[in-house]
Scaffold this motif. Sequence first.
Motif, short mmCIF file in Angstrom:
data_model
loop_
_atom_site.label_atom_id
_atom_site.label_comp_id
_atom_site.label_asym_id
_atom_site.label_seq_id
_atom_site.Cartn_x
_atom_site.Cartn_y
_atom_site.Cartn_z
N PRO A 60 -34.26 -16.61 -61.26
CA PRO A 60 -33.82 -16.49 -62.66
C PRO A 60 -34.71 -17.30 -63.92
CG PRO A 60 -31.94 -16.90 -61.29
CD PRO A 60 -33.18 -17.10 -60.40
N VAL A 61 -35.06 -18.63 -63.36
CA VAL A 61 -35.97 -19.29 -64.22
C VAL A 61 -37.21 -18.82 -64.36
CG1 VAL A 61 -37.14 -21.62 -64.27
CG2 VAL A 61 -34.95 -21.50 -63.37
N LEU A 62 -37.85 -18.17 -63.47
CA LEU A 62 -39.09 -17.44 -63.64
C LEU A 62 -38.79 -16.05 -64.45
CD1 LEU A 62 -41.87 -16.63 -62.68
CD2 LEU A 62 -40.87 -15.40 -60.54
N LEU A 63 -38.05 -15.56 -63.99
CA LEU A 63 -37.79 -14.20 -65.12
C LEU A 63 -37.42 -14.46 -66.60
CD1 LEU A 63 -35.85 -11.88 -62.51
CD2 LEU A 63 -38.26 -11.78 -63.23
N ALA A 64 -36.54 -15.47 -66.62
CA ALA A 64 -36.24 -15.83 -68.14
C ALA A 64 -37.64 -16.29 -68.84
CB ALA A 64 -35.37 -17.07 -68.08
N GLY A 65 -38.38 -17.08 -67.88
CA GLY A 65 -39.57 -17.43 -68.64
C GLY A 65 -40.53 -16.17 -68.99
N LEU A 66 -40.72 -15.29 -68.23
CA LEU A 66 -41.41 -14.35 -68.34
C LEU A 66 -40.81 -13.47 -69.62
CD1 LEU A 66 -41.94 -13.05 -64.83
CD2 LEU A 66 -43.89 -14.28 -66.28
N SER A 67 -39.68 -13.01 -69.71
CA SER A 67 -38.95 -12.45 -70.60
C SER A 67 -39.06 -13.24 -71.86
CB SER A 67 -37.38 -12.28 -70.28
OG SER A 67 -36.79 -11.62 -71.31
N GLN A 68 -39.13 -14.51 -71.83
CA GLN A 68 -39.10 -15.33 -73.45
C GLN A 68 -40.42 -15.22 -73.62
OE1 GLN A 68 -37.92 -19.03 -72.41
NE2 GLN A 68 -35.61 -18.53 -72.03
N ALA A 69 -41.53 -14.99 -72.89
CA ALA A 69 -42.90 -14.71 -73.43
C ALA A 69 -43.25 -13.39 -73.95
CB ALA A 69 -43.94 -15.14 -72.27
N GLY A 70 -42.21 -12.56 -73.82
CA GLY A 70 -42.28 -11.15 -74.44
C GLY A 70 -42.93 -10.01 -73.35
N ILE A 71 -42.95 -10.48 -72.21
CA ILE A 71 -43.30 -9.53 -70.87
C ILE A 71 -42.41 -8.61 -70.78
CG2 ILE A 71 -43.95 -9.42 -68.67
CD1 ILE A 71 -45.16 -12.34 -69.12
N GLY A 72 -42.66 -7.34 -71.05
CA GLY A 72 -41.36 -6.21 -70.69
C GLY A 72 -41.71 -5.38 -69.65
N TYR A 73 -42.60 -5.43 -68.56
CA TYR A 73 -42.70 -4.57 -67.43
C TYR A 73 -42.99 -5.41 -66.33
CZ TYR A 73 -42.86 0.64 -67.80
OH TYR A 73 -42.45 1.90 -67.80
N VAL A 74 -42.34 -5.05 -65.26
CA VAL A 74 -42.74 -5.61 -63.81
C VAL A 74 -42.98 -4.46 -62.81
CG1 VAL A 74 -40.17 -5.63 -63.25
CG2 VAL A 74 -41.79 -7.23 -61.94
N ARG A 75 -43.94 -4.58 -62.18
CA ARG A 75 -44.35 -4.24 -60.80
C ARG A 75 -43.75 -4.32 -59.55
NH1 ARG A 75 -50.44 -3.73 -58.54
NH2 ARG A 75 -49.56 -3.15 -56.46
N ILE A 76 -43.09 -3.66 -59.10
CA ILE A 76 -42.36 -4.18 -57.90
C ILE A 76 -42.20 -3.10 -56.78
CG2 ILE A 76 -40.17 -3.94 -58.80
CD1 ILE A 76 -39.35 -6.78 -57.72
N GLY A 77 -41.88 -3.33 -55.74
CA GLY A 77 -41.52 -2.25 -54.64
C GLY A 77 -40.18 -1.96 -54.58
N LEU A 78 -39.82 -0.65 -54.41
CA LEU A 78 -38.63 -0.19 -54.17
C LEU A 78 -38.54 0.23 -52.57
CD1 LEU A 78 -37.19 1.38 -57.19
CD2 LEU A 78 -37.13 -0.65 -56.63
N ASP A 79 -38.61 -0.38 -51.51
CA ASP A 79 -38.86 -0.31 -50.27
C ASP A 79 -38.10 0.70 -49.75
OD1 ASP A 79 -41.06 -1.36 -48.65
OD2 ASP A 79 -39.20 -1.66 -47.12
#
Length: 375
Positions: A60-79
């Motif tokens: 959550p700390v990581l995602l909150a920081g990325l979101s606060q930076a304005g990053i709006g997309y994440v590439r991730i696997g749906l395995d």
Amino acid sequence: MKKINSFFLALCGFILSAIHSYAQPQTHEQRIGPPPPDSPYGVDMNLILVRNELGLKQLPVLLAGLSQAGIGYVRIGLDWSAVEPQPGVWNFTQTDGIVQTAARYHMRVLAELGGTPRWASTAPATALNPWDYPPQNWNDWSAYVTQLARRYHGMVMAWKVLNEPVLLNRRVGGAWPASTYARALGLAYRAVHREDPDAAVMSGCVWWDDPATMPNSQYYHALVTDPTYPLYKNIDIMNLHYNDIPPKAQAKWLVDLHRVMRRDAGKELPIWVDEVAYPASPSEQNDAGYKDGEESQAKYLTDTLAVNFADPQVKKVFWTFPFDGPSRTHGPVEYTWGLYAVVRSHVGRHGVLRPRPSLHAYAAYIRAHPTSGRE
């Protein structure tokens, strides 16, 4: 460049426990909801590194920081192995958690398809990586893609079919020749568009290197000319990977890609750079003009964004990765590619996150260019 395996179970168990701690029971549609606003700015998330370097509690700390930076997309696997662990037994707990958690932090998902379960894999019985091999039955592959595309209709708007099939083919001793990958791509394209005509499909990234005798170029041309599933009839987006490629060279790649698309497709597709990275450590920095440590990584990121978004066909750029892999659990490179450094702690086996200048540079660029790459 990476593989996502049963770690999904642990990751998403954590995600869902956090969600359920405050959420009332909801329908699937209410729980997931529509996607967040579109964004040209993304990151490429590696779940193995989350487990090994951070531990789940810091996610959550990581995602909150990325979101606060304005990053709006994440590439991730749906395995696949996560959603169909046994033939015909479907379990979307993990993938629902991924999609919902991304939305909670205002991020859309570029969903990477792959991860063949052992029961469906053509891997030898002794193989330790059955997820890297093609399926035994292509109807099973189509069913997997169909189930995901149907479930996340209108929520996941972009789908990627495997990652770097040329390198994957080498890694598994030729099990993914161009004809086999073309089939996986074509069947996925049909399944996604049958369930969600507005979604977009891209390949795992293929290179068109000249001269034509180069192995990468031979693979690319075999895909282009495949008699059943030709490349440009089965993608909506052309994607690029630029890891450790100087921004000036990236500009030349773009010029060449336009030429190649006009030649081979007769049209120009939108371009997504779904993987680009450069290290922060001077000992790993090789590009002239970018050899002074963390500030050079930040400059490389800013220059990369400027070069690529100067091309009107480039719609998205994804930085690889959000954080480092200092314990070197992910192969021979990528140790200091992160927007966050991972600082080792004397307490516990996981490190803690420290924002790098590159994260601040990314945030500053986003604030200055909120609409780069958009139609």
